[in-house]
Motif scaffolding. Sequence first.
Motif, PDB file in Angstrom:
ATOM      1  N   THR A   1       0.934  -1.128   0.109  1.00  0.00           N
ATOM      2  CA  THR A   1       0.222  -0.032  -0.067  1.00  0.00           C
ATOM      3  C   THR A   1       0.879   1.291  -0.040  1.00  0.00           C
ATOM      4  N   VAL A   2       0.516   2.145  -0.946  1.00  0.00           N
ATOM      5  CA  VAL A   2       1.419   3.276  -1.018  1.00  0.00           C
ATOM      6  C   VAL A   2       0.341   4.460  -0.230  1.00  0.00           C
ATOM      7  N   TYR A   3       0.752   5.012   0.873  1.00  0.00           N
ATOM      8  CA  TYR A   3      -0.100   5.973   1.391  1.00  0.00           C
ATOM      9  C   TYR A   3       0.208   7.553   1.374  1.00  0.00           C
ATOM     10  N   GLY A   4       1.408   7.827   0.435  1.00  0.00           N
ATOM     11  CA  GLY A   4       1.757   9.196   0.379  1.00  0.00           C
ATOM     12  C   GLY A   4       2.937   9.391  -0.650  1.00  0.00           C
ATOM     13  N   THR A   5       2.710  10.659  -1.417  1.00  0.00           N
ATOM     14  CA  THR A   5       3.872  11.124  -2.369  1.00  0.00           C
ATOM     15  C   THR A   5       4.236  12.488  -1.938  1.00  0.00           C
TER      16      THR A   5
ATOM     17  N   GLU B   1       0.591   8.167 -10.189  1.00  0.00           N
ATOM     18  CA  GLU B   1       0.290   6.693 -10.446  1.00  0.00           C
ATOM     19  C   GLU B   1       1.198   5.844 -10.821  1.00  0.00           C
ATOM     20  N   ARG B   2       1.949   6.235 -11.684  1.00  0.00           N
ATOM     21  CA  ARG B   2       3.180   5.611 -12.377  1.00  0.00           C
ATOM     22  C   ARG B   2       4.124   5.195 -11.311  1.00  0.00           C
ATOM     23  N   LEU B   3       4.309   6.172 -10.299  1.00  0.00           N
ATOM     24  CA  LEU B   3       5.186   5.954  -9.289  1.00  0.00           C
ATOM     25  C   LEU B   3       4.924   4.932  -8.346  1.00  0.00           C
ATOM     26  N   ARG B   4       3.489   4.863  -8.086  1.00  0.00           N
ATOM     27  CA  ARG B   4       2.851   3.747  -7.116  1.00  0.00           C
ATOM     28  C   ARG B   4       3.016   2.488  -7.905  1.00  0.00           C
TER      29      ARG B   4
ATOM     30  N   VAL C   1       8.402  -2.928  -7.213  1.00  0.00           N
ATOM     31  CA  VAL C   1       9.823  -3.306  -6.790  1.00  0.00           C
ATOM     32  C   VAL C   1       9.952  -3.825  -5.347  1.00  0.00           C
ATOM     33  N   ILE C   2       8.895  -3.329  -4.760  1.00  0.00           N
ATOM     34  CA  ILE C   2       8.698  -3.842  -2.923  1.00  0.00           C
ATOM     35  C   ILE C   2       8.343  -5.283  -3.284  1.00  0.00           C
TER      36      ILE C   2
END
Length: 417
Positions: A213-217, A244-247, A253-254
């Motif tokens: 889960t990505v929660y912040g940029t 969105e691409r970064l996410r 990767v993770i």
Amino acid sequence: MDEANEQLLGEVPHASEYRFHPLLTIEELQHGEIDFPALVRKAEQQLDAFDGSVDAIVGYWDFPVSTLVPILSERYGLRSTSLASVVKCEHKYWSRLEQAEVTDALPRFGLVDLDADAPEPPEGVRFPMWLKPVTAYSSELAFGVADLAEFRSAVARIREGAGRVGRPFDFVLDRLPLPPAAAAAGGRGCLAEEAIRGDQVAVEGYVHEARVTVYGTLDSLTYPDSPCFLRHQYPSQLPDGVTERLRDIAERVITRIGLNNATFSIEFFYDPATDRINLLEVNPRHSQSHAELFAYVDGVPNHHAMLSLALGRDPALPHREGDYALAAKWYYRRFGDAVVRRSPTEEELAALADRIPGTHVNHVVPAGARLSELPEQDSYSFELAHVFTAADSEEELVARYDEVVKGLPFAFEEVSG
């Protein structure tokens, strides 16, 4: 544990149910050369002597903290990601090899032979480039180089200093089966990467029961004509399509690295001129530097996810429930050596925070310190203070920082050489 983070830990949900205890000291963990086996023994003695229950071991710093957490958690039967997954992030060369398996959003990279009489850039890696130890933190011994002369000067500096972190990291590597390429680099190798350009941005998230889960940029802005951070700003001002691409890259990767039941932070560059994304590095912990920013904007410090994962609770963070629309952590720096003759007092800092809403200052360099003797500085500047500002517009955010800086009564004595 430090004073600023101890206060923030007390602001997370369920804080009244927690008791926080420091394990080892900042001086033991960050200053000088690290005796890793001795740190493990001392931590175990401290834990064994504790007369209560040990329910979780957590940390938000880089090596050695990042690797001590899984080692000690396994020893005491506590929740944590694996040591191997952490090392795949902390070892910059091994991490690049893992990243390359799932994304091409990377610069060209390779190892430098530090033992060569006349070291050369790795084949296919072009100037300008960055040189850095395969294991380091806070940009220590990271150098941007534009030609062979600068390259060899930087190699000499890295060869001399890489052992401070690299030697104890070798002890950690000895605990793991390594792929041949990572084994050849060891803990004291040197990585070369082609310089990448664009706007720097960080993605934060967690893995809960193998789900990412990505929660912040956040945006990371540097001083003009410098690689040194000026501020981290949350939330990012990049377009939704880019985030969105970064996410997506972060999730791939993770997952590849195998982090689980842990937080993470990944740094990227986005070049708006070419629309290209490049991954800079993966950190196997959330950023304590960002904790107050999430509290200002979302209402809860990001420490909440770390604690919840370690205790088997729901790590989800609230979204935009804080008092401000934007928040920033600023690095007030000096770019030349000096002795600090006067530093702001606690009373002066408190008065400044009272006068300027949505601001405060911490990690102030003490009076009497010589800047070049401060630990854990980057290769190009010295940190004088961390300044936090929060506001409802970027213009107001910057204005509050400028007002705080004008009110900081530093005095310096110039030092030659």
